[in-house]
Design a protein around this motif. Structure first.
Motif, mmCIF file in Angstrom:
data_model
loop_
_atom_site.group_PDB
_atom_site.id
_atom_site.type_symbol
_atom_site.label_atom_id
_atom_site.label_comp_id
_atom_site.label_asym_id
_atom_site.label_seq_id
_atom_site.Cartn_x
_atom_site.Cartn_y
_atom_site.Cartn_z
ATOM 1 N N VAL A 145 59.003 96.142 7.935
ATOM 2 C CA VAL A 145 57.879 95.578 8.752
ATOM 3 C C VAL A 145 56.842 96.785 8.698
ATOM 4 C CG1 VAL A 145 57.064 94.885 11.075
ATOM 5 C CG2 VAL A 145 59.256 94.067 10.426
ATOM 6 N N LEU B 50 59.337 88.496 19.049
ATOM 7 C CA LEU B 50 60.889 88.462 18.210
ATOM 8 C C LEU B 50 62.153 88.706 19.226
ATOM 9 C CD1 LEU B 50 59.599 90.656 15.483
ATOM 10 C CD2 LEU B 50 59.844 88.416 15.290
ATOM 11 N N VAL C 215 62.858 88.313 11.762
ATOM 12 C CA VAL C 215 61.641 88.735 11.090
ATOM 13 C C VAL C 215 61.200 87.864 10.240
ATOM 14 C CG1 VAL C 215 60.459 90.617 10.232
ATOM 15 C CG2 VAL C 215 61.915 91.150 12.110
ATOM 16 N N GLU D 163 53.679 84.942 10.857
ATOM 17 C CA GLU D 163 52.879 85.964 10.722
ATOM 18 C C GLU D 163 51.429 85.934 10.978
ATOM 19 O OE1 GLU D 163 53.287 87.587 6.775
ATOM 20 O OE2 GLU D 163 55.270 88.716 7.366
ATOM 21 N N TYR E 263 51.768 92.723 13.223
ATOM 22 C CA TYR E 263 52.731 93.032 12.415
ATOM 23 C C TYR E 263 53.045 91.855 11.412
ATOM 24 C CZ TYR E 263 54.119 96.948 15.312
ATOM 25 O OH TYR E 263 53.875 98.156 16.218
ATOM 26 N N VAL F 26 55.648 91.047 7.349
ATOM 27 C CA VAL F 26 56.744 91.703 6.720
ATOM 28 C C VAL F 26 55.867 92.374 5.431
ATOM 29 C CG1 VAL F 26 58.701 91.000 5.118
ATOM 30 C CG2 VAL F 26 58.308 89.782 7.462
ATOM 31 N N PHE G 47 63.885 96.860 16.307
ATOM 32 C CA PHE G 47 62.526 96.808 15.629
ATOM 33 C C PHE G 47 62.017 98.012 15.390
ATOM 34 C CE2 PHE G 47 57.961 96.266 16.299
ATOM 35 C CZ PHE G 47 57.746 95.266 15.171
ATOM 36 N N ALA H 9 59.957 84.456 11.344
ATOM 37 C CA ALA H 9 58.833 84.632 12.370
ATOM 38 C C ALA H 9 57.329 84.329 11.757
ATOM 39 C CB ALA H 9 58.571 86.107 13.005
ATOM 40 N N LEU I 240 63.412 98.438 11.725
ATOM 41 C CA LEU I 240 62.837 97.896 10.638
ATOM 42 C C LEU I 240 61.397 98.506 10.154
ATOM 43 C CD1 LEU I 240 63.768 94.321 11.988
ATOM 44 C CD2 LEU I 240 65.122 95.885 10.148
ATOM 45 N N ASP J 216 68.634 90.591 12.569
ATOM 46 C CA ASP J 216 67.299 91.116 12.842
ATOM 47 C C ASP J 216 66.328 90.734 12.106
ATOM 48 O OD1 ASP J 216 68.221 91.710 15.705
ATOM 49 O OD2 ASP J 216 68.824 93.698 14.855
ATOM 50 N N SER K 242 59.481 101.209 18.379
ATOM 51 C CA SER K 242 58.599 100.185 17.868
ATOM 52 C C SER K 242 57.376 100.904 17.417
ATOM 53 C CB SER K 242 58.394 99.083 19.031
ATOM 54 O OG SER K 242 57.307 99.184 20.037
#
Length: 758
Positions: A52, A36, A24, A29, A59, A61, A43, A27, A46, A20, A517
């Motif tokens: 995240v 995702l 991320v 940004e 969102y 990182v 999620f 992905a 994280l 997972d 989330s």
């Protein structure tokens, strides 16, 4: 900001999250949850871990370099052996201005609900007029400790050392630190309940935020606490009853349990250390603060038992996870017993309560540990824990019969009393009483308490507020004196309900417990429409409580005319004869207040409670005059229901005769409040008028006197004997019309019991 070591530890503990985290990182940004290939639970983890974070455009990182190094196992060298060492570093949290503003505003609102109504009645003409009756007891002993060198913490009477010694000692220490003196003591005691409310509100915020992982729930919980009238009156300005002192210890204990609930010593050593210390301080403080303190720590034992079962369900060693709790309870036992032996505070039974609690916790953890190792089934663990509790109780009853008898007797006298004191009535004894004390807060909180009860099976921190809430719900149902303690935990669930309801009307995100989330740390500034909707929701949930808090607070404040009456007595005593007793005889519920302002001696209302209502109902004034003279300098009459012919009915007529009575001879009205509701009488021998008229005739003796600018007609009737002689004793000086003859009765004649010829 997340660190490489934290990512490394997270992956080591939860290897299934590696994929997972990699998703991320891959992905583009900014991204959303829908972008995702993750489920909401992963999620949310994280986000909670700080990997995240949410920004205005979506969102991101949080620290890509740290996350990549953590996944690669490239943590800093001083963390390379993190699995075999304990990290004791402490990082200071970043100041969040939105959080400071929101939480500060909620706590300010909480404080204002406790001060606005009572400020004008507490601070009057340079005096501090406390609310209620018992606060003057604490005021007396704090002032004695400050002013009398013969009164020390070791020499306090049993009423203090076996009652609320830590409260009195703490107020004395604070008053001394602030300069001492009666004025300082009054100010301190007046403001302390408000400070207690703010401290308690802070603990409520921390507990709610910790268990929900959502700051909005914590802030809403503070707002909900603010509108619980049962808590509001106990923490109102000028009402320093011992309950206000109990609430911070309770909040600290609850927060300490939340900190230790997950049993993650190695991952959170500082948190564990603080939780253990908080538990030691909280439990010992609760027990030392109040003679019924052991009742307040009963939920602590239930929390340990419930967590042991939940730990077995989670596949975690109860003995390992619960060790910090045992250490904290053991430290509380040592502190409590040490204070008991050195200062003589509390009985051995009360002082040993934390030790019994610690021993019970050890037994529960050992039994559940056995289940965990042999057959880890939560149902078996629950049965084993219940069985252990039953055996332990039976063991104490059989092995220590005297202690058991004392415990059961004290519990019975504390919980199942039948006296008319309002706080000993049950929460539901009056059909609508609970609604006046909680408003709709309790109604909205209970469904979420039920939800959290199920959630607690899989989420350890929820166990703490759930167990405490149910325990104090039961105690409050028995006696409303525990409503304030119950409110501390009801507010947590009401706060969750408020945020959830706000989401239902589309002015907030779901609270994090319902959507992993959600970033529970993020606070946003609502727009005008949202503010309006939130105010409406708040008024729907808390509006009744917002009205009831000032009403309940006003009910316990000292009425202005009542204080004016006490102040008049104090002034009159300065000019009174030296042999006049300073004791004020009044209704027991205000007796300490009257005597504090009259003489400063507000230790007890026992005599008034045992005798005043009997005095009012009696028809025999002479017998009561003989009992009271030499003891009571003043009698305060307040309009009460009384039978015809009673002393009360004659006091109502200022001692004059009524249709059913001949009048009073020894009770002289000396002060009347502005509305006439409060009247002060002194006890006098009275002047005896002696005269003659027609034999066997009725003679009327009358005069008009002025009492506090009120003209009072005083009249007596007496029968002459066969020779036409009569005597009648009157309590007022002045000119009397006695059978058509004008007779002058002097002040000296009234005070000395002189015979005056008519």
């Amino acid at each position: 900001m997340v660190t490489a070591r934290e990512v490394d530890e997270l992956v080591a503990d939860r290897p299934e999250l590696r994929a997972d985290i990699e998703a991320v990182l891959d992905a583009e940004e900014p991204f959303t949850f829908d972008d995702l290939p993750l489920d909401s639970g992963a999620f949310g983890e994280l986000v909670a871990a700080g990997i995240v974070e949410e920004a205005d455009d979506g969102y991101h990182v949080a620290d890509r370099d740290a996350v990549e190094r953590g996944l690669a196992g490239d943590a800093p060298t001083d963390d390379a052996d993190a699995g075999s060492t304990i990290d004791i570093s402490v990082s200071l949290p970043t100041l969040d201005r939105r959080l400071v503003a929101a939480l500060g505003g909620a706590l300010l609102f909480l404080a204002l609900t406790r001060t606005v109504v009572s400020y004008g009645t507490v601070f009057r003409d340079g005096a501090v007029v406390l609310s209620g009756n018992d606060p003057y007891y604490y005021r007396y002993w704090v002032e004695q400790l400050l002013a009398n060198p013969d009164v020390t913490l070791e020499s306090l009477p049993d009423g203090v050392t076996k009652g609320e010694p830590l409260y009195v000692a703490t107020m004395w220490a604070l008053a001394a630190a602030l300069g001492g003196g009666a004025t300082t003591t009054g100010q301190l005691l007046a403001w302390f309940p408000v400070v207690s409310a703010v401290i308690s509100g802070s603990f409520v915020y921390l507990i709610a935020t910790e268990v929900s992982e959502d700051r909005r729930v914590g802030i809403a919980a503070v707002l909900m606490l603010a509108v619980v009238a049962g808590h509001g009156l106990r923490t109102s300005l000028g009402f320093p009853d011992h309950h206000a002192f109990d609430y911070p210890w309770l909040g600290l204990t609850g927060l300490a349990f939340v900190a230790l609930a997950e049993g993650e010593l190695r991952r959170h050593p500082v948190r564990t250390l603080l939780g253990t210390a908080g538990l030691a301080v909280g439990v010992s403080g609760q027990v030392l603060a109040w003679e019924a303190g052991p009742l307040l720590v009963v939920p602590a034992g239930l929390v340990v038992a419930a967590l042991a079962v939940v730990w077995v369900r989670a596949g975690r060693s109860p003995l390992v996870a619960g060790t910090p709790m045992v250490v904290g309870l053991g430290a509380a036992a040592a502190v409590t017993w040490g204070v008991h032996t050195s200062l003589g505070w509390h009985t051995p039974v009360v002082a040993s309560a934390p030790a019994l609690l610690a021993a019970g916790a050890v037994g529960v953890l050992l039994v559940s540990e056995g289940v965990y190792r042999v057959r880890p089934d939560e149902r078996i663990a629950a049965g084993a824990v219940l069985g252990t509790g039953a055996v332990s109780v039976a063991g104490v009853a059989v092995g220590f019969p005297e202690a058991w008898a004392t415990l059961t007797s004290r519990a019975g006298s504390s919980l199942f009393r039948s006296d008319p004191i309002a706080e000993t009535q049950g929460l539901f004894s009056d059909a609508g009483g609970w609604l006046l004390l909680f408003g709709f807060v309790l109604i909205v909180a209970l469904p979420y308490l039920a939800w959290a009860t199920r959630r607690a099976l899989d989420d350890e921190p929820w166990v703490v507020p759930v167990v405490y809430a149910w325990a104090f719900f039961v105690l409050s149902a028995i006696q409303v004196r525990f409503v304030g303690e119950f409110a501390t935990f009801v507010a947590v669930f009401a706060g969750l309900a408020f945020v959830h309801i706000a989401e239902r009307v589309d002015v907030a995100r779901l609270p994090k417990p319902f959507d992993e989330s959600v970033d529970g740390r993020r606070l946003t500034v609502p727009n005008a429409r949202q503010v309006g909707a939130l105010v409406v929701v708040f008024l729907l949930v808390g509006g009744l409580g917002l009205v009831q808090v000032p009403i309940k607070t006003d009910q316990i404040t000292t009425e202005p005319e009542m204080y004016d009456t006490a102040a008049w007595i104090a002034d009159d005593l300065d000019d009174a004869p030296d042999d006049r007793p300073a004791y004020v005889f009044s209704l027991w519920g205000h007796n300490r207040m009257y005597n504090y302002f009259a003489s400063g001696d507000s230790r007890s209302y026992g005599y008034a409670r045992a005798n005043y209502e009997r005095f009012l109902a009696s028809p025999n004034e002479t017998a009561w005059y003989d009992r009271l003279r030499g003891r009571a300098g003043y009698v305060v009459y307040h309009d009460v229901q009384a039978p015809p012919g009673s002393i009360a009915k004659q006091l109502e007529a200022y001692g004059s005769r009524t249709e059913n009575t001949t009048g009073l001879s020894h009770y002289r009205a000396v002060h009347v409040s502005e509305s006439g509701e409060y009247r002060v009488f002194t006890l006098v021998p009275g002047a005896t008028l002696a005269g003659s008229a027609e034999p066997n005739a009725t003679v009327t003796v009358a005069t008009t006197v002025e009492v506090s600018d009120v003209r009072v007609d005083y009249e007596r009737q007496v029968r002459t004997d066969a020779n036409g002689n009569y005597t009648v004793t009157v309590p007022y000086p002045g000119t009397y019309d006695a059978a058509g003859t004008q007779v002058e009765v002097s002040e000296e004649a009234v005070l000395n019991g002189t015979r005056v010829a008519a």
